[in-house]
Design a protein around this motif. Structure first.
Motif, PDB file in Angstrom:
ATOM      1  N   GLY A 337       0.850  -1.304  -0.040  1.00 53.29           N
ATOM      2  CA  GLY A 337      -0.070   0.037  -0.031  1.00 53.29           C
ATOM      3  C   GLY A 337       0.821   1.066   0.108  1.00 53.29           C
ATOM      4  O   GLY A 337       0.487   2.293   1.011  1.00 53.29           O
ATOM      5  N   PRO A 338       1.769   1.476  -0.976  1.00 50.67           N
ATOM      6  CA  PRO A 338       2.590   2.443  -0.967  1.00 50.67           C
ATOM      7  C   PRO A 338       1.914   3.970  -0.911  1.00 50.67           C
ATOM      8  O   PRO A 338       2.383   4.864  -0.196  1.00 50.67           O
ATOM      9  CB  PRO A 338       3.467   2.452  -1.920  1.00 50.67           C
ATOM     10  CG  PRO A 338       2.611   1.389  -3.025  1.00 50.67           C
ATOM     11  CD  PRO A 338       1.959   0.515  -2.018  1.00 50.67           C
ATOM     12  N   ARG A 339       0.791   4.026  -1.729  1.00 48.74           N
ATOM     13  CA  ARG A 339       0.185   5.413  -1.814  1.00 48.74           C
ATOM     14  C   ARG A 339      -0.396   5.813  -0.419  1.00 48.74           C
ATOM     15  O   ARG A 339      -0.223   6.968   0.048  1.00 48.74           O
ATOM     16  CB  ARG A 339      -1.011   5.466  -2.830  1.00 48.74           C
ATOM     17  CG  ARG A 339      -0.291   5.015  -4.276  1.00 48.74           C
ATOM     18  CD  ARG A 339       0.496   6.247  -4.992  1.00 48.74           C
ATOM     19  NE  ARG A 339       1.726   6.155  -4.545  1.00 48.74           N
ATOM     20  CZ  ARG A 339       2.749   5.240  -4.835  1.00 48.74           C
ATOM     21  NH1 ARG A 339       2.305   4.356  -5.566  1.00 48.74           N
ATOM     22  NH2 ARG A 339       4.066   5.445  -4.343  1.00 48.74           N
ATOM     23  N   GLY A 340      -0.991   4.944   0.225  1.00 50.35           N
ATOM     24  CA  GLY A 340      -1.593   5.341   1.463  1.00 50.35           C
ATOM     25  C   GLY A 340      -0.552   5.338   2.749  1.00 50.35           C
ATOM     26  O   GLY A 340      -0.673   6.218   3.415  1.00 50.35           O
ATOM     27  N   LEU A 341       0.560   4.546   2.259  1.00 51.00           N
ATOM     28  CA  LEU A 341       1.740   4.593   3.580  1.00 51.00           C
ATOM     29  C   LEU A 341       2.502   6.019   3.315  1.00 51.00           C
ATOM     30  O   LEU A 341       2.658   6.707   4.547  1.00 51.00           O
ATOM     31  CB  LEU A 341       2.567   3.414   3.074  1.00 51.00           C
ATOM     32  CG  LEU A 341       3.757   3.376   4.128  1.00 51.00           C
ATOM     33  CD1 LEU A 341       3.387   3.240   5.512  1.00 51.00           C
ATOM     34  CD2 LEU A 341       4.781   2.255   3.557  1.00 51.00           C
ATOM     35  N   GLU A 342       2.796   6.428   2.253  1.00 49.91           N
ATOM     36  CA  GLU A 342       3.364   7.519   2.128  1.00 49.91           C
ATOM     37  C   GLU A 342       2.648   8.943   2.613  1.00 49.91           C
ATOM     38  O   GLU A 342       3.059   9.976   3.436  1.00 49.91           O
ATOM     39  CB  GLU A 342       3.795   7.837   0.661  1.00 49.91           C
ATOM     40  CG  GLU A 342       2.890   8.087  -0.359  1.00 49.91           C
ATOM     41  CD  GLU A 342       3.497   8.156  -1.944  1.00 49.91           C
ATOM     42  OE1 GLU A 342       4.572   7.784  -1.901  1.00 49.91           O
ATOM     43  OE2 GLU A 342       2.490   8.414  -2.641  1.00 49.91           O
ATOM     44  N   ALA A 343       1.124   8.820   2.331  1.00 45.85           N
ATOM     45  CA  ALA A 343       0.387   9.833   2.939  1.00 45.85           C
ATOM     46  C   ALA A 343       0.426   9.749   4.309  1.00 45.85           C
ATOM     47  O   ALA A 343       0.592  10.723   4.959  1.00 45.85           O
ATOM     48  CB  ALA A 343      -0.973   9.741   2.259  1.00 45.85           C
ATOM     49  N   ASP A 344       0.080   8.754   4.906  1.00 42.37           N
ATOM     50  CA  ASP A 344       0.144   8.410   6.195  1.00 42.37           C
ATOM     51  C   ASP A 344       1.650   8.935   7.040  1.00 42.37           C
ATOM     52  O   ASP A 344       1.311   9.609   8.224  1.00 42.37           O
ATOM     53  CB  ASP A 344      -0.136   7.073   6.599  1.00 42.37           C
ATOM     54  CG  ASP A 344      -1.572   6.764   6.447  1.00 42.37           C
ATOM     55  OD1 ASP A 344      -2.153   7.585   6.228  1.00 42.37           O
ATOM     56  OD2 ASP A 344      -1.999   5.354   6.373  1.00 42.37           O
ATOM     57  N   LEU A 345       2.568   8.400   6.574  1.00 36.70           N
ATOM     58  CA  LEU A 345       3.778   8.911   6.997  1.00 36.70           C
ATOM     59  C   LEU A 345       4.111  10.304   6.898  1.00 36.70           C
ATOM     60  O   LEU A 345       4.716  11.191   7.930  1.00 36.70           O
ATOM     61  CB  LEU A 345       5.123   8.213   6.452  1.00 36.70           C
ATOM     62  CG  LEU A 345       4.951   6.606   6.644  1.00 36.70           C
ATOM     63  CD1 LEU A 345       6.243   5.846   5.994  1.00 36.70           C
ATOM     64  CD2 LEU A 345       5.144   6.258   8.108  1.00 36.70           C
ATOM     65  N   SER A 346       3.749  10.977   5.858  1.00 37.42           N
ATOM     66  CA  SER A 346       3.890  12.580   5.782  1.00 37.42           C
ATOM     67  C   SER A 346       3.143  13.115   6.811  1.00 37.42           C
ATOM     68  O   SER A 346       3.650  14.257   7.390  1.00 37.42           O
ATOM     69  CB  SER A 346       3.369  12.948   4.343  1.00 37.42           C
ATOM     70  OG  SER A 346       4.409  12.302   3.342  1.00 37.42           O
ATOM     71  N   ARG A 347       1.738  12.663   6.964  1.00 37.50           N
ATOM     72  CA  ARG A 347       1.094  13.574   7.822  1.00 37.50           C
ATOM     73  C   ARG A 347       1.472  13.177   9.203  1.00 37.50           C
ATOM     74  O   ARG A 347       1.575  14.131  10.205  1.00 37.50           O
ATOM     75  CB  ARG A 347      -0.540  12.997   7.716  1.00 37.50           C
ATOM     76  CG  ARG A 347      -1.546  13.701   8.442  1.00 37.50           C
ATOM     77  CD  ARG A 347      -2.783  13.124   8.523  1.00 37.50           C
ATOM     78  NE  ARG A 347      -2.983  11.495   8.926  1.00 37.50           N
ATOM     79  CZ  ARG A 347      -3.092  10.797   8.005  1.00 37.50           C
ATOM     80  NH1 ARG A 347      -3.023  11.069   6.372  1.00 37.50           N
ATOM     81  NH2 ARG A 347      -3.009   9.672   8.541  1.00 37.50           N
ATOM     82  N   GLU A 348       1.662  11.997   9.551  1.00 35.99           N
ATOM     83  CA  GLU A 348       2.114  11.712  11.018  1.00 35.99           C
ATOM     84  C   GLU A 348       3.731  12.344  11.559  1.00 35.99           C
ATOM     85  O   GLU A 348       3.717  12.464  12.628  1.00 35.99           O
ATOM     86  CB  GLU A 348       2.048  10.169  11.245  1.00 35.99           C
ATOM     87  CG  GLU A 348       0.750   9.468  11.144  1.00 35.99           C
ATOM     88  CD  GLU A 348       0.747   7.988  10.839  1.00 35.99           C
ATOM     89  OE1 GLU A 348       1.997   7.429  11.056  1.00 35.99           O
ATOM     90  OE2 GLU A 348      -0.272   7.456  10.809  1.00 35.99           O
ATOM     91  N   SER A 349       4.517  12.512  10.357  1.00 41.45           N
ATOM     92  CA  SER A 349       5.632  12.802  10.883  1.00 41.45           C
ATOM     93  C   SER A 349       5.892  14.420  10.773  1.00 41.45           C
ATOM     94  O   SER A 349       6.834  14.854  11.477  1.00 41.45           O
ATOM     95  CB  SER A 349       6.815  12.360   9.798  1.00 41.45           C
ATOM     96  OG  SER A 349       6.512  10.887   9.726  1.00 41.45           O
ATOM     97  N   THR A 350       4.969  15.105  10.121  1.00 42.28           N
ATOM     98  CA  THR A 350       5.088  16.541   9.955  1.00 42.28           C
ATOM     99  C   THR A 350       4.760  17.111  11.499  1.00 42.28           C
ATOM    100  O   THR A 350       3.732  16.930  12.234  1.00 42.28           O
ATOM    101  CB  THR A 350       4.073  17.102   9.147  1.00 42.28           C
ATOM    102  OG1 THR A 350       4.486  16.742   7.695  1.00 42.28           O
ATOM    103  CG2 THR A 350       4.040  18.607   9.063  1.00 42.28           C
TER     104      THR A 350
END
Length: 363
Positions: A337-350
């Protein structure tokens, strides 16, 4: 918009404050102040309930406020009007018009600006950088990210509280600050210097202004094509392969140099918890840090997230970096699930002071 600025056309910013909607249960909310600011000459003006003596009846003061505002718009009827989220019937230009008709017993306000002259800065930025270009509240966070002065800024809820207490001077200052901040944001946008959670400004290439973050992400996206071309050497020469993160760094450094004049590799961040982290690349002109990762069989979504949190916390101490871009090369499809993963990681890490963008290249 850019053509209008280049042509010297007048651009004015409008912002207003009003009574709380929860208190205005049987009438359109009372307008307490409308502020305008000019891009061309820098003038600012506020039409406020504080402008007339307190002995003047409240309705008369508000009618005067609104009529002076509409006179100003009529006198500047050829000007482009920029605003922040004044599109709706509740908070937009329609709201003061409804209020005027209600208290003045009129069918129409004295003047109504043409829709084709109205530009919502929030919509413009969202169209360029996506709806999640900054965290909510967007106006405050975007202004702060771009170091726009908000010295007298009050949130809308606080302006409504000041209305209750009759502190119209504070409302006047806050509204004027917001009208001026709209123009500061617009200037940065037109100059290609606007910073968002997804952008750190633009770089000039081949006579065009292109977004710095999009440039890095596009280079990452096309890395595999470049690697394939390097494997096809002329005259049977040995092929050039990208086998690990160090090879990827070397190749990316050359590609970045096409677009950025100052690319600094392997910049060491200050020590954190007894150790030090290494940023693969630092682009100081854009306050950008770039981290490169190649997926490995042992990497999972959780382990990648854990690595990124560690990177984020370390890089936050690096004062020259306000945006961390993590390029993850996963050509074997290890991460699900790379698309969802990159969105989640971007949001959670900011976090406050450091935007994080994660992009996973899986094909």
């Amino acid at each position: 918009m850019r053509n209008a600025v280049n042509d010297g056309r007048e651009i004015i910013s409008v912002h207003y404050a009003c009574e709380s909607l929860t208190d205005a249960t049987d009438h359109p909310p009372t307008v307490s102040c409308i502020a305008v600011a000019s891009l061309n000459n820098g003038t600012r003006e506020a039409f406020s309930l504080a402008d007339l003596p307190v002995e003047t009846d409240a309705v008369g003061r508000e009618i005067s406020l609104l009529e002076r505002f509409y006179d100003y718009l009529s006198e500047n009827r050829e000007s482009i009007i920029v605003h922040w989220n004044m599109n709706s019937s509740i908070f937009g230009f329609a709201a003061p018009a409804k209020r005027y008709c209600f208290i003045a017993s009129k069918e129409h306000p004295p003047y109504r600006p043409s829709d084709h002259l109205l530009y919502d800065i929030d919509d413009i930025v969202a169209e360029m950088y996506g709806d999640q270009y900054v965290r909510h509240p967007k106006f405050y966070n975007l202004a702060s990210l771009n170091e726009v002065g908000l010295y007298s800024f009050l949130p809308g809820k606080e302006e409504a509280n000041r209305f209750k207490s009759g502190d119209f001077g504070a409302i006047n200052s806050s509204t004027t600050t917001k009208a001026r901040a709209n123009l500061d944001i617009l200037r940065a946008l037109l100059a290609g210097q606007l910073r968002t959670q997804r952008s750190s400004g633009s770089v000039r290439f081949a006579g065009q202004q292109i977004d710095a973050v999009d440039t890095i992400l596009t280079i990452g996206q096309r890395m595999r094509d470049v690697e394939r071309e390097l494997s096809r050497r002329h005259g049977g020469r040995p092929t050039i392969t990208v086998a690990d993160e160090y090879d990827a760094q070397d190749l990316l450094k050359g590609l970045f140099a096409l677009f950025f004049e100052d690319v600094r590799p392997e910049t060491w961040t200050p020590n954190v918890a007894g150790g030090a982290a290494r940023i693969d690349f630092l682009l100081p002109s854009f306050e950008l840090a770039v981290e490169i990762k190649r997926a490995r069989p042992s990497m999972t979504a959780r382990s990648l997230g854990d690595e990124l949190i560690v990177d984020r916390d370390r890089y936050k101490t690096e004062q020259r970096a306000k945006h961390l871009i993590c390029l993850v090369f996963d050509y074997d499809g290890i991460l699900p699930g790379p698309r969802g993963l990159e969105a989640d990681l971007s949001r959670e890490s900011t976090v406050e002071g450091l935007a994080v963008t994660v992009r996973i290249f899986d094909r």
